[in-house]
Design an enzyme around this catalytic site. Structure first.
Site, PDB file in Angstrom:
ATOM      1  N   SER A 222      11.227   1.194  -3.608  1.00 37.36           N
ATOM      2  CA  SER A 222      11.325   1.744  -4.962  1.00 37.36           C
ATOM      3  C   SER A 222      12.762   2.132  -5.290  1.00 37.36           C
ATOM      4  O   SER A 222      13.509   2.597  -4.422  1.00 37.36           O
ATOM      5  CB  SER A 222      10.444   2.990  -5.020  1.00 37.36           C
ATOM      6  OG  SER A 222      10.759   3.769  -6.134  1.00 37.36           O
TER       7      SER A 222
ATOM      8  N   TYR B 279       7.928  11.533  -2.763  1.00 40.88           N
ATOM      9  CA  TYR B 279       7.553  10.112  -2.845  1.00 40.88           C
ATOM     10  C   TYR B 279       8.741   9.231  -2.456  1.00 40.88           C
ATOM     11  O   TYR B 279       8.632   8.331  -1.625  1.00 40.88           O
ATOM     12  CB  TYR B 279       7.074   9.771  -4.263  1.00 40.88           C
ATOM     13  CG  TYR B 279       7.013   8.285  -4.546  1.00 40.88           C
ATOM     14  CD1 TYR B 279       6.049   7.490  -3.948  1.00 40.88           C
ATOM     15  CD2 TYR B 279       7.937   7.688  -5.403  1.00 40.88           C
ATOM     16  CE1 TYR B 279       5.997   6.122  -4.186  1.00 40.88           C
ATOM     17  CE2 TYR B 279       7.887   6.325  -5.652  1.00 40.88           C
ATOM     18  CZ  TYR B 279       6.921   5.544  -5.043  1.00 40.88           C
ATOM     19  OH  TYR B 279       6.892   4.192  -5.279  1.00 40.88           O
TER      20      TYR B 279
ATOM     21  N   LYS C  91       9.392   6.533   0.643  1.00 44.22           N
ATOM     22  CA  LYS C  91       9.720   5.113   0.454  1.00 44.22           C
ATOM     23  C   LYS C  91      10.965   4.752   1.268  1.00 44.22           C
ATOM     24  O   LYS C  91      11.041   3.676   1.853  1.00 44.22           O
ATOM     25  CB  LYS C  91       9.943   4.781  -1.029  1.00 44.22           C
ATOM     26  CG  LYS C  91       8.726   4.943  -1.930  1.00 44.22           C
ATOM     27  CD  LYS C  91       7.513   4.169  -1.486  1.00 44.22           C
ATOM     28  CE  LYS C  91       7.609   2.679  -1.684  1.00 44.22           C
ATOM     29  NZ  LYS C  91       6.317   1.990  -1.348  1.00 44.22           N
TER      30      LYS C  91
ATOM     31  N   ALA D 250       0.835  -1.210   0.000  1.00 50.52           N
ATOM     32  CA  ALA D 250       0.000   0.000   0.000  1.00 50.52           C
ATOM     33  C   ALA D 250       0.863   1.251   0.000  1.00 50.52           C
ATOM     34  O   ALA D 250       1.800   1.382   0.788  1.00 50.52           O
ATOM     35  CB  ALA D 250      -0.907   0.002   1.221  1.00 50.52           C
TER      36      ALA D 250
ATOM     37  N   GLU E  59       0.832   5.647  -1.638  1.00 55.45           N
ATOM     38  CA  GLU E  59       0.564   6.638  -2.674  1.00 55.45           C
ATOM     39  C   GLU E  59       1.785   6.640  -3.580  1.00 55.45           C
ATOM     40  O   GLU E  59       2.917   6.551  -3.099  1.00 55.45           O
ATOM     41  CB  GLU E  59       0.312   8.014  -2.071  1.00 55.45           C
ATOM     42  CG  GLU E  59      -1.006   8.112  -1.305  1.00 55.45           C
ATOM     43  CD  GLU E  59      -2.217   7.821  -2.175  1.00 55.45           C
ATOM     44  OE1 GLU E  59      -2.147   8.022  -3.405  1.00 55.45           O
ATOM     45  OE2 GLU E  59      -3.239   7.369  -1.628  1.00 55.45           O
TER      46      GLU E  59
END
Ligand SMILES: NC(=O)c1ccc[n+]([C@@H]2O[C@H](COP(=O)([O-])OP(=O)(O)OC[C@H]3O[C@@H](n4cnc5c(N)ncnc54)[C@H](O)[C@@H]3O)[C@@H](O)[C@H]2O)c1
Length: 304
Positions: free
Chosen positions: A54, A115, A119, A8, A10
């Site tokens: 990521s 982002y 991560k 999960a 965004e």
């Protein structure tokens, strides 16, 4: 429940640059809540947690300075460099253009988007909680994942879903920078195989593992191959536009994927794109929302 696969998140890199608080809340606080439960629930049976992290945590990733063979991890490209269309990272000392090499797990992490920062924070929260509680873990740093089942609706993420909608609508494919920026595209079945292998091995990996194809493909090359998968004539246009926070190139060193999980990527790009295109053609045709997403970035000076 013996294992958790934490997917999960965004995921919009550009969107994260102006929805900072929401991205931190969902990605960092969301992961912290999970860690809180794991650390404080007596008698739970969870023995292993895998995180979908990521490649963005590396920022620009690894490069080579050709003049002396030095391996470098350059800083994010500056707004000024992008504005003057100087796309390739340069050496801060000699000024020479650097050459891409595959990024290894032990290379420096240097997120260049919110982002990516969330991560990396997810990774730290997971590793530290698991180390202190004795739970096994695995951090899989996914490269550019694509394939059947991916979201076709989110205009903030997923270049293949954005381009597939444009191809189906007979629109041109606008390509940022000079089209030679590259990504390591990996088919979702190879990613799923990595999670399955990390769950199946007797001991948790307790480390970070790149999951990619090991190959850099230019966005122009990918767009052309995608059009081919749809039996369409490639209608690409290099726009010279750019987004702050985007990296220039990417290829993962996948030695550890092989050594720790015993895997090699199985699906090559054209094969994967063909599978993706076949699936997409059975899906409802989404609206083309790219212009709207880009307008949001431009209004905030995040895109030029
Ligand atoms: N697709 C890629 O190329 C790629 C690359 C690197 C890493 N990843 C990581 O892989 C994971 C899955 O990515 P994806 O491409 O399927 O993204 P996606 O955006 O299609 O799916 C993410 C899902 O997480 C849900 N979500 C977000 N916040 C949540 C919350 N607080 N609680 C519950 N659900 C929540 C979203 O609603 C969405 O359905 C993510 O962690 C992402 O960071 C993906």
């Amino acid at each position: 429940m013996e294992a958790i696969v934490h997917l999960a998140s965004e995921t919009g890199t550009g969107q994260s640059m102006y929805e900072i608080s929401r991205y931190a809340q969902e990605n960092v606080q969301g992961t912290a809540e999970l860690m809180q439960v794991l650390a404080t629930t007596p008698g739970h049976a969870v023995q292993r947690v895998l995180l979908a992290s990521s490649r963005s945590v590396y920022g620009e990733g690894a490069y080579l300075r050709a003049s002396d063979g030095q391996r470098l991890t350059p800083a994010a490209r500056s707004a000024a460099a992008l504005k003057s269309h100087q796309w390739d990272p340069t050496c801060p000392d000699s000024g020479e253009v650097l050459q891409l090499v595959a990024t290894r797990e032990e290379d420096r992490t240097a997120p260049s988007s919110i982002y990516a920062a969330t991560k990396l924070m997810q990774e730290d929260l997971l590793r530290i909680t698991c180390d202190s509680t004795g739970i096994g873990y695995g951090i899989l740093r996914l490269q550019n994942v694509y394939g059947e089942g991916q979201s076709l609706k989110n205009p903030y993420t997923g270049i293949l879903s954005i381009f597939s909608t444009k191809i189906r609508r007979g629109l041109e494919l606008p390509i940022f920078e000079d089209g030679l920026e590259s990504r390591d595209f990996v088919h979702v079945s190879d990613v799923a195989a990595a999670f399955a292998a990390a769950l199946a091995r007797p001991k948790a990996p307790d480390t970070v593992i790149n999951v990619g194809s090991g190959r850099a493909t230019s966005v122009l090359e990918m767009a052309t191959a995608l059009a081919r998968a749809f039996d369409a004539t490639p209608n690409t246009r290099i726009t010279g536009e750019y987004r702050l926070g985007d990296i220039r190139h990417n290829a993962a060193d996948i030695t550890r994927l092989h050594d720790v999980l015993g895997l090699e990527p199985q699906i090559d790009l054209q094969q994967g794109l063909n599978r993706f295109a076949t699936w997409v053609q059975d899906q409802p045709l989404p609206e083309d929302l790219l212009a709207q997403a880009n307008a949001e970035l431009k209004a905030r000076n995040m895109m030029g």
